[in-house]
Design an enzyme around this catalytic site. Structure first.
Site, PDB file in Angstrom:
ATOM      1  N   ASP A 233       0.803  -1.230   0.000  1.00 49.07           N
ATOM      2  CA  ASP A 233       0.000   0.000   0.000  1.00 49.07           C
ATOM      3  C   ASP A 233       0.833   1.275   0.000  1.00 49.07           C
ATOM      4  O   ASP A 233       0.424   2.299   0.549  1.00 49.07           O
ATOM      5  CB  ASP A 233      -0.967   0.009   1.207  1.00 49.07           C
ATOM      6  CG  ASP A 233      -1.861  -1.210   1.217  1.00 49.07           C
ATOM      7  OD1 ASP A 233      -2.201  -1.691   0.130  1.00 49.07           O
ATOM      8  OD2 ASP A 233      -2.209  -1.682   2.315  1.00 49.07           O
TER       9      ASP A 233
ATOM     10  N   LYS B 194       1.698   2.259  -5.085  1.00 46.67           N
ATOM     11  CA  LYS B 194       2.224   1.747  -6.362  1.00 46.67           C
ATOM     12  C   LYS B 194       1.290   2.064  -7.522  1.00 46.67           C
ATOM     13  O   LYS B 194       1.723   2.471  -8.598  1.00 46.67           O
ATOM     14  CB  LYS B 194       2.436   0.222  -6.263  1.00 46.67           C
ATOM     15  CG  LYS B 194       3.418  -0.174  -5.166  1.00 46.67           C
ATOM     16  CD  LYS B 194       3.497  -1.676  -4.998  1.00 46.67           C
ATOM     17  CE  LYS B 194       2.271  -2.290  -4.389  1.00 46.67           C
ATOM     18  NZ  LYS B 194       2.011  -1.962  -2.977  1.00 46.67           N
TER      19      LYS B 194
ATOM     20  N   GLY C 105      -4.624  -4.245  -3.820  1.00 50.77           N
ATOM     21  CA  GLY C 105      -5.623  -3.218  -4.106  1.00 50.77           C
ATOM     22  C   GLY C 105      -4.862  -1.962  -4.470  1.00 50.77           C
ATOM     23  O   GLY C 105      -4.231  -1.362  -3.609  1.00 50.77           O
ATOM     24  N   HIS C 106      -4.856  -1.607  -5.747  1.00 53.34           N
ATOM     25  CA  HIS C 106      -4.079  -0.456  -6.220  1.00 53.34           C
ATOM     26  C   HIS C 106      -5.038   0.668  -6.602  1.00 53.34           C
ATOM     27  O   HIS C 106      -5.872   0.505  -7.488  1.00 53.34           O
ATOM     28  CB  HIS C 106      -3.187  -0.864  -7.393  1.00 53.34           C
ATOM     29  CG  HIS C 106      -2.131  -1.866  -6.997  1.00 53.34           C
ATOM     30  ND1 HIS C 106      -1.204  -2.357  -7.865  1.00 53.34           N
ATOM     31  CD2 HIS C 106      -1.856  -2.447  -5.802  1.00 53.34           C
ATOM     32  CE1 HIS C 106      -0.405  -3.208  -7.218  1.00 53.34           C
ATOM     33  NE2 HIS C 106      -0.793  -3.285  -5.981  1.00 53.34           N
TER      34      HIS C 106
ATOM     35  N   ARG D 291       2.719 -28.686  -7.318  1.00 55.83           N
ATOM     36  CA  ARG D 291       2.510 -29.257  -8.655  1.00 55.83           C
ATOM     37  C   ARG D 291       1.130 -29.874  -8.853  1.00 55.83           C
ATOM     38  O   ARG D 291       0.969 -30.915  -9.477  1.00 55.83           O
ATOM     39  CB  ARG D 291       3.636 -30.256  -8.980  1.00 55.83           C
ATOM     40  CG  ARG D 291       4.979 -29.546  -9.043  1.00 55.83           C
ATOM     41  CD  ARG D 291       6.136 -30.438  -8.785  1.00 55.83           C
ATOM     42  NE  ARG D 291       6.112 -30.970  -7.435  1.00 55.83           N
ATOM     43  CZ  ARG D 291       6.988 -31.840  -6.968  1.00 55.83           C
ATOM     44  NH1 ARG D 291       7.942 -32.285  -7.752  1.00 55.83           N
ATOM     45  NH2 ARG D 291       6.918 -32.273  -5.732  1.00 55.83           N
TER      46      ARG D 291
ATOM     47  N   GLN E  89       1.916  -6.003  -3.302  1.00 57.12           N
ATOM     48  CA  GLN E  89       2.370  -6.125  -1.911  1.00 57.12           C
ATOM     49  C   GLN E  89       3.648  -5.282  -1.714  1.00 57.12           C
ATOM     50  O   GLN E  89       3.849  -4.329  -2.421  1.00 57.12           O
ATOM     51  CB  GLN E  89       2.615  -7.588  -1.520  1.00 57.12           C
ATOM     52  CG  GLN E  89       1.341  -8.430  -1.394  1.00 57.12           C
ATOM     53  CD  GLN E  89       0.748  -8.852  -2.718  1.00 57.12           C
ATOM     54  OE1 GLN E  89       1.390  -9.479  -3.529  1.00 57.12           O
ATOM     55  NE2 GLN E  89      -0.504  -8.521  -2.939  1.00 57.12           N
TER      56      GLN E  89
ATOM     57  N   GLY F 109     -10.815  -3.073   3.467  1.00 60.21           N
ATOM     58  CA  GLY F 109     -11.389  -1.988   4.268  1.00 60.21           C
ATOM     59  C   GLY F 109     -10.873  -1.960   5.705  1.00 60.21           C
ATOM     60  O   GLY F 109     -11.269  -1.099   6.493  1.00 60.21           O
TER      61      GLY F 109
HETATM   62  P1  GDP Z   1      -0.884   0.405  -3.520  1.00 59.88           P
HETATM   63  O1  GDP Z   1      -1.460  -0.892  -3.063  1.00 59.88           O
HETATM   64  O2  GDP Z   1       0.584   0.476  -3.287  1.00 59.88           O
HETATM   65  O3  GDP Z   1      -1.258   0.775  -4.927  1.00 59.88           O
HETATM   66  O4  GDP Z   1      -1.531   1.523  -2.569  1.00 59.88           O
HETATM   67  P2  GDP Z   1      -3.079   1.643  -2.151  1.00 59.88           P
HETATM   68  O5  GDP Z   1      -3.851   2.151  -3.306  1.00 59.88           O
HETATM   69  O6  GDP Z   1      -3.561   0.404  -1.491  1.00 59.88           O
HETATM   70  O7  GDP Z   1      -2.976   2.707  -0.983  1.00 59.88           O
HETATM   71  C1  GDP Z   1      -2.420   3.968  -1.194  1.00 59.88           C
HETATM   72  C2  GDP Z   1      -3.479   5.025  -0.823  1.00 59.88           C
HETATM   73  O8  GDP Z   1      -2.862   6.283  -0.712  1.00 59.88           O
HETATM   74  C3  GDP Z   1      -4.554   5.184  -1.868  1.00 59.88           C
HETATM   75  O9  GDP Z   1      -5.747   5.530  -1.243  1.00 59.88           O
HETATM   76  C4  GDP Z   1      -4.032   6.343  -2.720  1.00 59.88           C
HETATM   77  O10 GDP Z   1      -5.087   7.053  -3.360  1.00 59.88           O
HETATM   78  C5  GDP Z   1      -3.374   7.184  -1.679  1.00 59.88           C
HETATM   79  N1  GDP Z   1      -2.217   7.962  -2.128  1.00 59.88           N
HETATM   80  C6  GDP Z   1      -1.255   7.651  -3.037  1.00 59.88           C
HETATM   81  N2  GDP Z   1      -0.311   8.610  -3.080  1.00 59.88           N
HETATM   82  C7  GDP Z   1      -0.676   9.545  -2.167  1.00 59.88           C
HETATM   83  C8  GDP Z   1      -0.087  10.768  -1.725  1.00 59.88           C
HETATM   84  O11 GDP Z   1       0.968  11.193  -2.157  1.00 59.88           O
HETATM   85  N3  GDP Z   1      -0.762  11.452  -0.761  1.00 59.88           N
HETATM   86  C9  GDP Z   1      -1.940  11.021  -0.211  1.00 59.88           C
HETATM   87  N4  GDP Z   1      -2.523  11.742   0.721  1.00 59.88           N
HETATM   88  N5  GDP Z   1      -2.521   9.873  -0.617  1.00 59.88           N
HETATM   89  C10 GDP Z   1      -1.884   9.147  -1.568  1.00 59.88           C
HETATM   90  P1  IMO Z   2      -0.966  -4.151  -2.282  1.00 59.23           P
HETATM   91  O1  IMO Z   2      -0.508  -4.662  -3.634  1.00 59.23           O
HETATM   92  C1  IMO Z   2      -0.955  -4.648   2.037  1.00 59.23           C
HETATM   93  C2  IMO Z   2      -0.990  -8.736   3.577  1.00 59.23           C
HETATM   94  C3  IMO Z   2      -2.257  -9.192   4.282  1.00 59.23           C
HETATM   95  C4  IMO Z   2      -1.667 -10.180   5.260  1.00 59.23           C
HETATM   96  C5  IMO Z   2      -0.551 -10.832   4.442  1.00 59.23           C
HETATM   97  C6  IMO Z   2      -0.937 -12.134   3.770  1.00 59.23           C
HETATM   98  O2  IMO Z   2      -2.263  -3.440  -2.306  1.00 59.23           O
HETATM   99  O3  IMO Z   2       0.139  -3.374  -1.639  1.00 59.23           O
HETATM  100  P2  IMO Z   2      -2.511 -12.829   1.750  1.00 59.23           P
HETATM  101  O4  IMO Z   2      -3.884 -12.381   1.356  1.00 59.23           O
HETATM  102  O5  IMO Z   2      -1.464 -12.557   0.730  1.00 59.23           O
HETATM  103  O6  IMO Z   2      -2.493 -14.240   2.245  1.00 59.23           O
HETATM  104  O7  IMO Z   2      -2.145 -11.940   3.045  1.00 59.23           O
HETATM  105  O8  IMO Z   2      -0.188  -9.897   3.446  1.00 59.23           O
HETATM  106  N1  IMO Z   2      -1.215  -8.216   2.205  1.00 59.23           N
HETATM  107  C7  IMO Z   2      -1.172  -6.918   1.885  1.00 59.23           C
HETATM  108  N2  IMO Z   2      -0.983  -5.829   2.674  1.00 59.23           N
HETATM  109  N3  IMO Z   2      -1.094  -4.509   0.702  1.00 59.23           N
HETATM  110  C8  IMO Z   2      -1.238  -5.590  -0.096  1.00 59.23           C
HETATM  111  O9  IMO Z   2      -1.225  -5.504  -1.446  1.00 59.23           O
HETATM  112  C9  IMO Z   2      -1.330  -6.862   0.506  1.00 59.23           C
HETATM  113  N4  IMO Z   2      -1.510  -8.119   0.027  1.00 59.23           N
HETATM  114  C10 IMO Z   2      -1.429  -8.930   1.076  1.00 59.23           C
HETATM  115  O10 IMO Z   2      -2.881  -8.119   4.920  1.00 59.23           O
HETATM  116  O11 IMO Z   2      -1.068  -9.500   6.325  1.00 59.23           O
HETATM  117 MG    MG Z   3      -2.970  -1.593  -1.779  1.00 63.16          MG
END
Ligand code: GDP
Ligand code: IMO
Ligand code: MG
Length: 423
Positions: free
Chosen positions: A14, A17, A41-42, A144, A224, A302
């Site tokens: 998170d 990315k 979740g991106h 496998r 991740q 969430g």
């Molecule tokens: P990812 O999994 O690495 O793609 O990241 P997520 O989307 O799960 O979480 C990043 C959160 O931070 C999202 O809600 C983005 O909209 C938000 N976000 C990304 N860059 C910034 C930033 O520079 N500032 C703020 N305030 N929010 C950001």
């Molecule tokens: P993005 O790509 C943050 C965490 C889960 C749990 C552990 C194992 O959005 O950054 P799994 O479902 O893989 O068996 O969970 O890894 N986890 C993440 N935490 N961002 C993610 O993806 C994650 N994908 C898995 O919360 O601790």
């Molecule tokens: Mg994410």
């Protein structure tokens, strides 16, 4: 030789990315996911709208750009179909631009069931999995036994499915009972396979190497974060794939010398969702302030994310593992409200101070040594260059760079696409 670039998370996921891939995608011909699955979740924000992608690469909103789901990914066709429907509703034309490697593994309904049962069995020691079936699917891959995307085109597919499902039903007997509507889930799964069959299934390794050979620019999108890597993360509180840059080679079928820039993303602080060690966690008012200001709630589940200060020994470790060539800091705006900011510079354990992480963070008393920085207490809105950042923000970034030995080339000042400083 044309090389591909990589974007990946240096913390526990998170890091933002999705936003950065979406921004940079304009400079590329192909964006490719190489590992993970719908546990990701991106989030992308532009034109007043917000989109969350789980399986589909974050280049999908850029016209003409090809998006590849690589062999290293595990794909749940039901989640995937839902994502595609939402893209259709937003008038995104993806049919000619979204390719799926035949060698990507399929998440079955019983994989999700096994995930839930395994977590229930672990009780207090549960991983905090997203329960998307990731672990059991990768287990069947390395064991496998797995079913792959390309198998859906084989006449034997139904038999393969039944054999694996039967095995799963036997395995489930060793776990506590968890509710699961198998008949309903199975019907939805088979229906979603029709969508999958209608898409462009490819031999991803040939596709990507031919693209590179003809000079196409490729960006690999990690899911991740490196601290969730199956080998180097905070095991067993990790995911089941290699999230580090080495995963690009196995997850797309490219040779190591094909990897060019490795862009590592870190937040200006740190978060983690699910169980496991987190040395700089602030389970207090500071953490709550970061959570509210940064809106730190999971994009996939969430769940509230655990929050704490940035951790430099941790970042040094993942920079090393990935061969990071440049850094991107996201969410620097979240620190606007802090008069004082901290960063861990060393860890205290075994009676001494160390810059390296110990073997096992899970069973060790590790205390971070914190350094404090003066905050800037002002908005960063409208700032377009590094030099226009407040002096305190520049001092913070420059001190981190000195410690980490890699420059911050991008600084994100908000969730929206255009809120990015390129240095
Ligand atoms: P990812 O999994 O690495 O793609 O990241 P997520 O989307 O799960 O979480 C990043 C959160 O931070 C999202 O809600 C983005 O909209 C938000 N976000 C990304 N860059 C910034 C930033 O520079 N500032 C703020 N305030 N929010 C950001
Ligand atoms: P993005 O790509 C943050 C965490 C889960 C749990 C552990 C194992 O959005 O950054 P799994 O479902 O893989 O068996 O969970 O890894 N986890 C993440 N935490 N961002 C993610 O993806 C994650 N994908 C898995 O919360 O601790
Ligand atoms: Mg994410």
């Amino acid at each position: 030789m044309q090389q591909l670039d990589v974007i990946l998370g240096l913390q526990w996921g998170d890091e933002g990315k999705g936003k950065i891939v979406d921004y940079l995608a304009n400079d590329y011909d192909i964006v490719a996911r190489f590992q993970g699955g719908p546990n990701a979740g991106h989030t992308l924000k532009f034109g007043g709208n917000k989109y969350v992608l789980h399986t589909v690469p974050s280049g999908i909103f850029r016209e003409n750009l090809i998006n590849l789901i690589g062999n290293g990914v595990v794909l749940d066709p039901v989640v995937f179909q839902r994502e595609l429907r939402s893209l259709e509703q937003n008038n995104v034309q993806f049919r000619k631009r979204l390719l799926i490697s035949r060698k990507a593994h399929l998440i079955l309904p019983t994989h999700r069931w096994l995930d839930a049962a395994s977590e229930a069995h672990k009780g207090k020691l549960k991983i905090g999995s997203t329960l998307k079936g990731i672990g059991p699917t990768y287990m069947d891959k390395t064991g496998r036994n797995g079913l792959r995307v390309g198998d859906v085109e084989l006449p034997s597919f139904r038999d393969q499915y039944e054999a694996l499902k039967t095995k799963h039903l036997e395995l489930l007997k060793i776990y506590p009972e968890v509710p699961f509507d198998l008949a309903g889930e199975e019907a939805a799964w088979f229906e979603s396979l029709d969508t999958l069959r209608s898409l462009l299934l490819v031999d991803g390794e040939y596709f990507i190497n031919e693209a590179l050979a003809t000079g196409k620019k490729v960006l690999a999108e990690g899911a991740q974060g490196s601290m969730l890597d199956i080998d180097f993360g905070t095991y067993p509180f990790v995911t089941s794939s290699n999230t580090i840059s080495a995963g690009v080679c196995t997850g797309l079928g490219v040779a190591p010398q094909r990897v060019g820039r490795v862009i590592g993303i870190t937040k200006s602080y740190c978060t983690r969702v699910g169980g496991g060690p987190f040395p700089t966690e602030q389970d207090n008012e500071i953490g709550e302030k970061l959570r509210q200001e940064g809106q730190e709630f999971g994009s996939t589940t969430g769940r509230p994310r655990r929050c704490g200060w940035i951790d430099l020994p941790q970042l040094r470790y993942t920079i090393l593992l990935n061969g990071v060539t440049e850094l991107c800091m996201t969410k620097i705006d979240v620190l606007n409200i802090f008069s004082e900011i901290s960063a861990a510079t060393r860890y205290r354990y075994s009676g001494g101070e160390h810059a390296n992480l110990p073997y096992d963070l899970c069973h060790m008393d590790v205390e971070p040594v914190l350094k404090s920085y003066k905050g800037w207490n002002s908005s960063l809105d409208g700032i377009k260059t590094f030099d226009d950042l407040p002096a305190e923000a520049r001092a913070y970034l420059e001190d981190l760079e000195n410690y980490l030995g890699v420059p911050f080339k991008m600084i994100s000042t908000g969730p929206e696409r255009e809120k990015l400083i390129i240095r």
